[in-house]
Design an enzyme around this catalytic site. Sequence first.
Site, PDB file in Angstrom:
ATOM      1  N   ARG A   1       0.554  -2.116  -3.450  1.00  0.00           N
ATOM      2  CA  ARG A   1       1.172  -1.658  -2.207  1.00  0.00           C
ATOM      3  C   ARG A   1       0.211  -1.879  -1.037  1.00  0.00           C
ATOM      4  O   ARG A   1       0.650  -2.092   0.096  1.00  0.00           O
ATOM      5  CB  ARG A   1       1.533  -0.164  -2.298  1.00  0.00           C
ATOM      6  CG  ARG A   1       2.694   0.105  -3.232  1.00  0.00           C
ATOM      7  CD  ARG A   1       3.173   1.537  -3.148  1.00  0.00           C
ATOM      8  NE  ARG A   1       3.119   1.977  -1.777  1.00  0.00           N
ATOM      9  CZ  ARG A   1       2.638   3.145  -1.366  1.00  0.00           C
ATOM     10  NH1 ARG A   1       2.199   4.008  -2.233  1.00  0.00           N
ATOM     11  NH2 ARG A   1       2.621   3.450  -0.099  1.00  0.00           N
TER      12      ARG A   1
ATOM     13  N   CYS B   1       3.153   7.506  -1.745  1.00  0.00           N
ATOM     14  CA  CYS B   1       2.287   8.088  -2.768  1.00  0.00           C
ATOM     15  C   CYS B   1       2.599   9.571  -2.906  1.00  0.00           C
ATOM     16  O   CYS B   1       2.988  10.229  -1.942  1.00  0.00           O
ATOM     17  CB  CYS B   1       0.829   7.898  -2.341  1.00  0.00           C
ATOM     18  SG  CYS B   1       0.277   6.201  -2.492  1.00  0.00           S
TER      19      CYS B   1
ATOM     20  N   ASP C   1      -7.730   8.624   3.451  1.00  0.00           N
ATOM     21  CA  ASP C   1      -7.554   7.471   2.562  1.00  0.00           C
ATOM     22  C   ASP C   1      -8.866   7.022   1.926  1.00  0.00           C
ATOM     23  O   ASP C   1      -8.854   6.304   0.927  1.00  0.00           O
ATOM     24  CB  ASP C   1      -6.941   6.288   3.336  1.00  0.00           C
ATOM     25  CG  ASP C   1      -5.515   6.587   3.741  1.00  0.00           C
ATOM     26  OD1 ASP C   1      -4.780   7.122   2.910  1.00  0.00           O
ATOM     27  OD2 ASP C   1      -5.149   6.289   4.889  1.00  0.00           O
TER      28      ASP C   1
ATOM     29  N   ASN D   1      -1.331  -0.382   7.365  1.00  0.00           N
ATOM     30  CA  ASN D   1      -0.794   0.724   8.155  1.00  0.00           C
ATOM     31  C   ASN D   1      -0.577   0.377   9.630  1.00  0.00           C
ATOM     32  O   ASN D   1      -0.087   1.189  10.404  1.00  0.00           O
ATOM     33  CB  ASN D   1      -1.663   1.980   7.984  1.00  0.00           C
ATOM     34  CG  ASN D   1      -1.479   2.563   6.585  1.00  0.00           C
ATOM     35  OD1 ASN D   1      -0.571   2.152   5.853  1.00  0.00           O
ATOM     36  ND2 ASN D   1      -2.329   3.501   6.213  1.00  0.00           N
TER      37      ASN D   1
ATOM     38  N   ARG E   1       5.433  15.844   2.133  1.00  0.00           N
ATOM     39  CA  ARG E   1       5.246  15.004   3.328  1.00  0.00           C
ATOM     40  C   ARG E   1       6.483  15.145   4.206  1.00  0.00           C
ATOM     41  O   ARG E   1       7.324  14.242   4.283  1.00  0.00           O
ATOM     42  CB  ARG E   1       4.966  13.556   2.924  1.00  0.00           C
ATOM     43  CG  ARG E   1       3.639  13.445   2.176  1.00  0.00           C
ATOM     44  CD  ARG E   1       3.335  12.051   1.727  1.00  0.00           C
ATOM     45  NE  ARG E   1       2.841  11.208   2.803  1.00  0.00           N
ATOM     46  CZ  ARG E   1       2.419   9.956   2.620  1.00  0.00           C
ATOM     47  NH1 ARG E   1       2.426   9.438   1.412  1.00  0.00           N
ATOM     48  NH2 ARG E   1       1.995   9.229   3.629  1.00  0.00           N
TER      49      ARG E   1
HETATM   50  N1  EPU Z   1       3.144  16.197   8.465  1.00  0.00           N
HETATM   51  C1  EPU Z   1       4.019  17.224   8.673  1.00  0.00           C
HETATM   52  N2  EPU Z   1       5.176  16.958   9.364  1.00  0.00           N
HETATM   53  C2  EPU Z   1       5.473  15.728   9.836  1.00  0.00           C
HETATM   54  C3  EPU Z   1       4.564  14.672   9.618  1.00  0.00           C
HETATM   55  C4  EPU Z   1       3.397  14.935   8.922  1.00  0.00           C
HETATM   56  O1  EPU Z   1       3.790  18.359   8.232  1.00  0.00           O
HETATM   57  O2  EPU Z   1       6.532  15.560  10.461  1.00  0.00           O
HETATM   58  C5  EPU Z   1       1.894  16.455   7.706  1.00  0.00           C
HETATM   59  C6  EPU Z   1       1.869  15.680   6.397  1.00  0.00           C
HETATM   60  O3  EPU Z   1       2.546  16.379   5.381  1.00  0.00           O
HETATM   61  C7  EPU Z   1       0.382  15.562   6.115  1.00  0.00           C
HETATM   62  C8  EPU Z   1      -0.220  15.474   7.521  1.00  0.00           C
HETATM   63  O4  EPU Z   1       0.793  15.921   8.423  1.00  0.00           O
HETATM   64  O5  EPU Z   1      -0.101  16.712   5.498  1.00  0.00           O
HETATM   65  C9  EPU Z   1      -0.651  14.083   7.923  1.00  0.00           C
HETATM   66  O6  EPU Z   1       0.440  13.192   7.791  1.00  0.00           O
HETATM   67  P1  EPU Z   1       0.631  11.922   8.729  1.00  0.00           P
HETATM   68  O7  EPU Z   1       2.009  11.993   9.301  1.00  0.00           O
HETATM   69  O8  EPU Z   1      -0.521  11.822   9.640  1.00  0.00           O
HETATM   70  O9  EPU Z   1       0.555  10.754   7.680  1.00  0.00           O
HETATM   71  P2  EPU Z   1       1.610   9.615   7.441  1.00  0.00           P
HETATM   72  O10 EPU Z   1       2.042   9.029   8.719  1.00  0.00           O
HETATM   73  O11 EPU Z   1       2.621  10.070   6.477  1.00  0.00           O
HETATM   74  C10 EPU Z   1      -0.196   7.735   7.407  1.00  0.00           C
HETATM   75  C11 EPU Z   1      -0.603   6.653   6.453  1.00  0.00           C
HETATM   76  C12 EPU Z   1      -1.308   7.265   5.246  1.00  0.00           C
HETATM   77  C13 EPU Z   1      -2.520   8.049   5.733  1.00  0.00           C
HETATM   78  C14 EPU Z   1      -2.078   9.101   6.758  1.00  0.00           C
HETATM   79  C15 EPU Z   1      -3.230   9.876   7.374  1.00  0.00           C
HETATM   80  C16 EPU Z   1       1.123   4.979   6.681  1.00  0.00           C
HETATM   81  C17 EPU Z   1       2.279   4.293   6.074  1.00  0.00           C
HETATM   82  N3  EPU Z   1       0.582   5.961   5.966  1.00  0.00           N
HETATM   83  O12 EPU Z   1       0.703   8.566   6.677  1.00  0.00           O
HETATM   84  O13 EPU Z   1      -1.753   6.176   4.457  1.00  0.00           O
HETATM   85  O14 EPU Z   1      -3.120   8.685   4.637  1.00  0.00           O
HETATM   86  O15 EPU Z   1      -1.357   8.459   7.825  1.00  0.00           O
HETATM   87  O16 EPU Z   1      -4.113   9.007   7.986  1.00  0.00           O
HETATM   88  O17 EPU Z   1       0.676   4.650   7.778  1.00  0.00           O
HETATM   89  C18 EPU Z   1      -2.058   4.967   2.484  1.00  0.00           C
HETATM   90  O18 EPU Z   1      -2.192   3.957   3.177  1.00  0.00           O
HETATM   91  O19 EPU Z   1      -2.286   5.001   1.256  1.00  0.00           O
HETATM   92  C19 EPU Z   1      -1.603   6.200   3.098  1.00  0.00           C
HETATM   93  C20 EPU Z   1      -1.146   7.236   2.384  1.00  0.00           C
END
Ligand code: EPU
Length: 422
Positions: free
Chosen positions: A400, A116, A308, A23, A121
């Site tokens: 992944r 996932c 996670d 990440n 999201r």
């Molecule tokens: N959210 C919104 N609107 C947005 C963005 C996010 O409503 O514009 C919501 C999401 O739906 C979720 C929450 O905010 O309910 C948190 O989402 P966030 O944007 O923080 O997560 P992400 O950037 O999509 C990254 C990691 C995830 C990890 C999360 C939380 C990457 C590629 N993914 O996802 O990692 O779970 O932060 O820490 O960096 C994994 O590695 O398996 C994984 C899923």
Amino acid sequence: MQWIEVTGGQTLQGKIRPATAKNSVLPLLAATLLCEGPCRLCDVPQLRDVDTSLALLHAVGGRAWRCGKDIQTRPATTLNGRIPPELAGAMRGSVFYLAPLLCRAGQVSLPLPGGCHLGPRPVDIHLAGLAAMGAQIETEGERVLLRRNGPLHATDFTLRLPSVGATLTLMMAACLAAGTTILRGVACEPEIEDTAMFLNACGGCITGAGTPVMTIRGQESLHGAMHTPLPDRIAAATYAAGVAVAGGKVCIQHCRPAHFESFLQMLVKTGCEVETGKDQVTVSRDPAWRLRGGAELYTAAYPEFATDTAPLAAAVLLGAHGSSSICDRLFQNRFACAEGFSAMGAETVREGRTLKIAGDAVLRGAEVEAPDLRGGAALVVAALGARGTVRVRDEGHIRRGYAHLAADFSALGADCRETWAK
Ligand code: EPU
């Protein structure tokens, strides 16, 4: 189809070093497109998401290739902003290309990103922040189109929730926006600080990364830099969870224990011994001891209990004495792995975002399916404590985020192997 086959009952011993963090690597790779000079990312693991990200980078005109364990990039001659749907659909990390392409190609067309299946999201915060910097945004079916007339401009923007992805998007965009941007209510995950360190090494001027308010002074251009991404805290937590389940003593070296402290504290409460050093942690558990359950965990943004690690915590608590519950406040469908736990004989119930775990389970051999990356890893971890052989069927989720999960546990003494079959 990949299978991970685990016959439980072996304790784990030895030392292991987690790879650099997926990440961090994913936003870092995208961020290299912001640079007008060559970049080198060191020690990048062979993960499926990294390959997808490299394919995406090539598809938009970027130049990057693997050099041994590193990834080397050269500035692109021309970039196009069209992200292919099959690559956007393959991983959530495709969203990290939004800001670099908008800044450097002037426009971007992003099919809604995959990853996932953890629940909805959306990308509304990414888009609202970019709109505040002057991006014009349209949606066309399943695609979002963003354009800019002239450079983006600085803004003072408050995120409606501390999204990791949106924080990274807006931080990257602000690096090349005119003026000084203030981002409030941002996520504080270590991967954000790591990406900020790289951007600052490229000539960016970001302060406050790792705190809820960040200030970014926009630059005319960024040059390249060499950077080693930080160690993967979720991989480290996965090994720690393995020792908790199987028993034994494992030293997780070259990691940052502070980055997964909430998980280590949970292990201590179950009765594991945790000795923390500056860049290593030793986790031990006498297999004759019964772990204590009774945990009530809630996931939240860093530094709270990480989403996670929630399935990994569940894997630890299945056999612990007493009932536990874990509520994932971030994602609606974090516990799809519960079906696999049940097939192994655990008693768990999903109630909305909460997984209730009866505890005291004696797990048996079974054939189960990895529903997603961390859920798949949690099934492998749970299987380390099973009486019998568990076969985890995986259509590619686990790779992944873990290059060699079965080999890692096997090197620590687990009876665990990877096989390929239909
Ligand atoms: N959210 C919104 N609107 C947005 C963005 C996010 O409503 O514009 C919501 C999401 O739906 C979720 C929450 O905010 O309910 C948190 O989402 P966030 O944007 O923080 O997560 P992400 O950037 O999509 C990254 C990691 C995830 C990890 C999360 C939380 C990457 C590629 N993914 O996802 O990692 O779970 O932060 O820490 O960096 C994994 O590695 O398996 C994984 C899923």
